[in-house]
Write a protein that holds these residues in place. Structure first.
Motif, mmCIF file in Angstrom:
data_model
loop_
_atom_site.group_PDB
_atom_site.id
_atom_site.type_symbol
_atom_site.label_atom_id
_atom_site.label_comp_id
_atom_site.label_asym_id
_atom_site.label_seq_id
_atom_site.Cartn_x
_atom_site.Cartn_y
_atom_site.Cartn_z
ATOM 1 N N SER A 75 31.357 64.381 43.612
ATOM 2 C CA SER A 75 31.717 63.189 42.473
ATOM 3 C C SER A 75 32.751 62.257 42.392
ATOM 4 C CB SER A 75 31.387 63.558 40.683
ATOM 5 O OG SER A 75 30.813 62.299 39.930
ATOM 6 N N ILE A 76 32.845 61.705 44.169
ATOM 7 C CA ILE A 76 33.459 60.902 43.935
ATOM 8 C C ILE A 76 34.336 59.683 42.950
ATOM 9 C CG2 ILE A 76 34.926 59.143 45.653
ATOM 10 C CD1 ILE A 76 33.047 60.309 47.230
ATOM 11 N N PRO A 77 34.951 60.128 42.015
ATOM 12 C CA PRO A 77 35.393 58.810 41.233
ATOM 13 C C PRO A 77 35.209 57.173 41.785
ATOM 14 C CG PRO A 77 37.593 59.764 42.121
ATOM 15 C CD PRO A 77 36.524 60.257 42.496
ATOM 16 N N SER A 145 40.807 48.557 44.547
ATOM 17 C CA SER A 145 39.381 50.490 44.678
ATOM 18 C C SER A 145 38.188 50.301 46.037
ATOM 19 C CB SER A 145 38.932 51.242 44.097
ATOM 20 O OG SER A 145 37.652 50.431 43.433
ATOM 21 N N PRO A 146 38.208 51.198 46.698
ATOM 22 C CA PRO A 146 36.904 50.991 48.055
ATOM 23 C C PRO A 146 36.092 50.665 47.226
ATOM 24 C CG PRO A 146 38.450 52.910 48.640
ATOM 25 C CD PRO A 146 38.488 52.567 47.672
ATOM 26 N N PHE A 147 35.163 50.840 46.000
ATOM 27 C CA PHE A 147 34.237 50.762 45.179
ATOM 28 C C PHE A 147 33.738 49.132 45.309
ATOM 29 C CE2 PHE A 147 32.266 49.496 40.292
ATOM 30 C CZ PHE A 147 30.611 50.414 41.303
ATOM 31 N N GLY A 148 35.294 48.501 44.780
ATOM 32 C CA GLY A 148 35.128 47.423 44.487
ATOM 33 C C GLY A 148 35.242 46.038 45.792
ATOM 34 N N ALA A 149 36.223 47.127 45.997
ATOM 35 C CA ALA A 149 36.008 46.247 48.118
ATOM 36 C C ALA A 149 34.282 45.867 48.328
ATOM 37 C CB ALA A 149 36.746 47.090 49.217
ATOM 38 N N GLN A 150 33.797 47.501 48.193
ATOM 39 C CA GLN A 150 31.789 46.802 48.731
ATOM 40 C C GLN A 150 31.455 46.507 47.536
ATOM 41 O OE1 GLN A 150 31.029 48.705 51.404
ATOM 42 N NE2 GLN A 150 33.036 49.667 51.794
#
Length: 304
Positions: A75-77, A145-150
């Motif tokens: 599980s990646i945070p 974060s990378p999540f926010g960028a996506q």
């Protein structure tokens, strides 16, 4: 008598050989009995090594060995770094801005379907504001974060790659043929997808954009509809098509931070022009920005 003594000697040799074989260490190699092997092969057929391995007994105390290529699920945070309550609240605030841009894009589509093009264009302008706000907040609060960028890229595709051409298509109803408007708006959607995907995988340049940014293209389209730029329908279609191809071009376009550093007297002319005729000034600024890319490209080619 001679035959009996010979037979007795053979029996004695066989017994001595058996005793020697029993006393021999287990590591000695014993020659296989080929006749017995041939009889088993004729009786049972050829044995498959994989089938033999499949029926080997398995100890219940040992767990089955996992395959080498099967990696355990991880599980990646979504938020890297310390996951405190304060950082989580900041992370939620930044992503709320991203989702607000997405929801406003959906609202613009719904308004355009009801032929309310100007309110839809204002929703797109608000999308541009939220799109710039989430990135600035993420860097300011330290929760990038990378999540926010996506998430930002997906929201941009919905708001600027789909909602913007839908609003433009609704604004062109009755002025041009629907097929021509549909092709131009579909080009905007396709080029926006290519532009966003290329931006995600390309190295970042702090000075210039490679092609017109999707956000800026959507802002130009939204402002054109909002202020009601008085241009013929075919000219509008040609401008939308040119803007679509400018997004996927390789021309360098200056970023906003670089434009802000221009001398103040250069900003005086657009401000005065907006007070006189905002529509004409807006059109000249957009055309000038579009042609700045090829000019910078030629300048870089000559100085290289």
């Amino acid at each position: 008598m001679r035959r009996s003594s010979t037979f007795a000697r053979q029996v004695l040799l066989v017994r001595v050989g058996r005793r020697d074989g029993a006393a021999a260490p287990a590591t000695d190699l014993i020659a296989p009995d080929h006749r017995r092997t041939d009889r088993q092969r004729r009786r049972y057929g050829r044995l498959d090594p994989e089938a033999t391995e499949a029926v080997l007994p398995v100890s219940p105390a040992l767990a089955p060995a996992a395959a080498a290529d099967e990696a355990p699920a991880m599980s990646i945070p979504l938020l890297p770094g310390a996951r405190t309550a304060g950082r989580r609240a900041k992370f939620a605030l930044v992503n709320a801005c991203t989702l607000s841009s997405l929801m406003l894009g959906m609202l613009a589509i719904f308004l355009a379907m009801r032929a309310e093009v100007r309110p839809a264009a204002l929703c797109l302008i608000a999308c541009v504001g939220f799109d710039g706000l989430d990135g600035a907040l993420a860097r300011k609060l330290g929760v990038a974060s990378p999540f926010g960028a996506q998430m930002d890229s997906l929201a941009d595709m919905c708001s600027f790659g789909i909602a913007a051409p839908v609003v433009v298509y609704a604004s062109l109803a009755g002025s041009v043929r629907p097929a021509a408007a549909a092709v131009a708006c579909a080009l905007v959607a396709a080029c926006a997808a290519i532009r966003l995907a290329r931006f995600n995988v390309s190295p970042k340049d702090g000075r210039f954009f490679c092609g017109v940014p999707t956000t800026m293209a959507a802002a130009v389209l939204a402002l054109t509809v909002a202020i009601g730029l008085p241009v013929p329908g075919l000219v509008m279609v040609a401008g939308v098509t040119l803007l679509a191809f400018a997004m996927v071009s390789s021309f360098p376009y200056a970023k906003l931070a670089r434009l802000v550093k221009l001398p103040p007297w250069l900003w005086l002319a657009p401000v005065v022009g907006a007070l006189i005729d905002i529509r004409l000034t807006f059109a000249l600024v957009v055309v000038g920005y579009l042609f700045s890319g090829p000019v910078l490209w030629l300048h870089q080619r000559r100085t290289a």
